[in-house]
Design an enzyme around this catalytic site. Structure first.
Site, short mmCIF file in Angstrom:
data_model
loop_
_atom_site.label_atom_id
_atom_site.label_comp_id
_atom_site.label_asym_id
_atom_site.label_seq_id
_atom_site.Cartn_x
_atom_site.Cartn_y
_atom_site.Cartn_z
N HIS A 152 0.83 -1.21 0.00
CA HIS A 152 0.00 0.00 0.00
C HIS A 152 0.86 1.26 0.00
CE1 HIS A 152 -3.32 -2.70 1.07
NE2 HIS A 152 -4.12 -1.71 0.73
N LYS A 156 -0.82 4.91 4.76
CA LYS A 156 -1.77 3.99 5.40
C LYS A 156 -1.47 3.85 6.89
CE LYS A 156 -4.07 -0.45 4.74
NZ LYS A 156 -5.39 0.16 5.01
N1 LIG Z 1 -12.73 -0.79 1.62
C1 LIG Z 1 -12.04 -0.27 0.61
O1 LIG Z 1 -12.22 -0.62 -0.58
C2 LIG Z 1 -11.02 0.81 0.90
C3 LIG Z 1 -10.35 1.44 -0.12
C4 LIG Z 1 -9.47 2.46 0.19
C5 LIG Z 1 -9.28 2.82 1.52
N2 LIG Z 1 -9.95 2.16 2.49
C6 LIG Z 1 -9.86 2.55 3.90
O2 LIG Z 1 -10.54 3.79 4.04
C7 LIG Z 1 -9.98 4.52 5.13
C8 LIG Z 1 -9.65 5.93 4.68
O3 LIG Z 1 -8.60 5.90 3.74
P1 LIG Z 1 -8.04 7.25 3.09
O4 LIG Z 1 -6.83 6.86 2.31
O5 LIG Z 1 -9.13 7.99 2.41
O6 LIG Z 1 -7.62 8.05 4.41
P2 LIG Z 1 -7.37 9.62 4.58
O7 LIG Z 1 -6.48 9.77 5.77
O8 LIG Z 1 -6.98 10.24 3.30
O9 LIG Z 1 -8.82 10.20 4.95
C9 LIG Z 1 -9.47 10.00 6.15
C10 LIG Z 1 -10.37 11.19 6.40
O10 LIG Z 1 -11.19 10.90 7.53
C11 LIG Z 1 -11.30 12.08 8.29
N3 LIG Z 1 -11.75 11.74 9.65
C12 LIG Z 1 -10.99 11.50 10.75
N4 LIG Z 1 -11.78 11.22 11.81
C13 LIG Z 1 -13.06 11.28 11.35
C14 LIG Z 1 -14.33 11.07 11.95
N5 LIG Z 1 -14.45 10.77 13.26
N6 LIG Z 1 -15.44 11.20 11.18
C15 LIG Z 1 -15.34 11.53 9.87
N7 LIG Z 1 -14.17 11.75 9.24
C16 LIG Z 1 -13.04 11.61 9.98
C17 LIG Z 1 -9.94 12.72 8.20
O11 LIG Z 1 -10.01 14.12 8.52
C18 LIG Z 1 -9.61 12.48 6.75
O12 LIG Z 1 -10.08 13.55 5.94
C19 LIG Z 1 -8.78 3.69 5.60
O13 LIG Z 1 -9.17 2.90 6.70
C20 LIG Z 1 -8.47 2.80 4.42
O14 LIG Z 1 -7.88 1.58 4.81
C21 LIG Z 1 -10.80 1.15 2.21
O1 LIG Z 2 -5.69 2.75 0.90
C1 LIG Z 2 -6.00 1.98 1.82
O2 LIG Z 2 -5.71 2.20 3.02
C2 LIG Z 2 -6.74 0.74 1.50
N1 LIG Z 2 -7.16 0.01 2.47
C3 LIG Z 2 -7.96 -1.15 2.37
C4 LIG Z 2 -7.35 -2.27 3.17
O3 LIG Z 2 -6.83 -2.01 4.27
O4 LIG Z 2 -7.43 -3.42 2.75
C5 LIG Z 2 -8.36 -1.52 0.97
C6 LIG Z 2 -7.47 -1.03 -0.09
C7 LIG Z 2 -7.03 0.41 0.10
#
Ligand SMILES: NC(=O)c1ccc[n+]([C@@H]2O[C@H](COP(=O)([O-])OP(=O)(O)OC[C@H]3O[C@@H](n4cnc5c(N)ncnc54)[C@H](O)[C@@H]3O)[C@@H](O)[C@H]2O)c1
Ligand SMILES: O=C(O)C1=N[C@H](C(=O)O)CCC1
Length: 262
Positions: A152, A156
């Site tokens: 990643h 992260k």
């Molecule tokens: N399931 C998937 O397909 C997938 C894909 C990508 C990322 N993710 C996950 O999504 C999450 C976010 O990733 P990202 O790269 O966008 O992170 P990021 O750090 O860019 O964004 C997170 C945002 O959440 C905000 N935040 C913090 N506390 C908060 C709260 N209590 N309520 C609302 N907002 C709040 C922060 O200010 C920030 O703007 C991570 O856990 C990542 O692993 C999952």
């Molecule tokens: O960007 C991230 O952080 C992502 N998190 C997810 C994970 O923890 O598996 C999914 C992919 C992107």
């Protein structure tokens, strides 16, 4: 029209998701939430200058009556309280944020049943990742020696990734229990063999330039199998999120994994 709130809208995923919701004619963006936002309306941000959407920085400000679905891409430390808030207000959470503990997931499942409200937790919304997990589970029935490498971006927060952890859980459901490698092996550098999930090793790589990638490596007698998926762009997660938002209203329990909605 499905009324949608995006939590974490200032983040990497939140930004891509906000644009997707605005562009989808079946969805109405009724609010965005991020405690770190400084704006009161989304139109204060140049790329959303023609919109009129309230920005919430506290849950107490949120117009819960005007929200059907809560999309959450926030942080491992805030996702539980967010999901609980949504369910308590009969808003369906569609959660992409990783890092929930098993106990937290069990609590959320109970609340969803009590509130007869549907929701989804998906460690990965990318179809390539969903397929990788399913293929890996199938392969593990025949090839129980397996290691996972997830790669990643270097911003992260959680390790291993939610996807890698879920892959290991799915494999553990079918894999014959076994100790891999040499029982006498010793790490001369701590952590060299990665994390241990029921005898399977998970290795986490964090590098600039990467988005989200995973390899599952199987070894057998004189042969090997490698399954790999790559998300090169956050757009890869959007069709999964769209499907979840469209379908989740038909459920009254908390589902785990996008595959249960496809
Ligand atoms: N399931 C998937 O397909 C997938 C894909 C990508 C990322 N993710 C996950 O999504 C999450 C976010 O990733 P990202 O790269 O966008 O992170 P990021 O750090 O860019 O964004 C997170 C945002 O959440 C905000 N935040 C913090 N506390 C908060 C709260 N209590 N309520 C609302 N907002 C709040 C922060 O200010 C920030 O703007 C991570 O856990 C990542 O692993 C999952
Ligand atoms: O960007 C991230 O952080 C992502 N998190 C997810 C994970 O923890 O598996 C999914 C992919 C992107």
């Amino acid at each position: 029209m499905i009324k949608v709130l995006v939590a974490g809208f200032k983040g990497r995923m939140g930004n891509t998701t906000t644009k997707m919701v605005i562009q989808n004619t079946d969805f109405e963006l009724t609010g965005v939430y991020d405690p770190n936002a400084t704006e009161k309306n989304i139109n204060e941000i140049l790329e959303f200058k023609n919109m009129d959407i309230p920005v919430y920085t506290k849950t107490s400000e949120i117009n819960t009556e005007n929200t059907d679905v809560w999309i959450d891409f926030t942080s491992p430390s805030s996702v539980y309280e967010n999901a609980k808030f949504a369910l308590m207000n009969k808003i369906s959470p569609v959660i992409g944020t990783t890092g929930l503990t098993s106990e937290q997931v069990d609590n959320l499942k109970k609340i969803a049943i009590e509130k007869t409200t549907g929701g989804l937790i998906a460690p990965n919304f990318g179809i390539s990742a969903v397929l990788l997990m399913q293929f890996a589970q199938h392969a593990a029935k025949y090839l129980p020696d397996v290691e996972i490498i997830e790669m990643h971006h270097d911003n992260k927060l959680d390790a291993p990734s939610g996807t890698a952890l879920n892959t290991a859980k799915m494999i553990a459901e079918v894999r014959k229990q076994k100790i891999q490698g040499n029982p006498e092996e010793k790490e001369s550098l701590l952590g060299a063999r990665g994390a241990d999930y029921e005898g399977m090793r998970i290795h986490s790589v964090r590098l600039p330039g990467y988005v989200a990638h995973e390899q599952v490596l199987f070894g057998g007698k004189g042969e090997a199998l490698t399954i790999r998926q790559d998300s090169f762009d956050r757009i890869s997660f959007m069709s999964g999120v769209e499907v979840a938002v469209k379908k989740i209203g038909a459920y009254n329990e908390l589902l785990i994994g996008l595959e249960n909605l496809l």
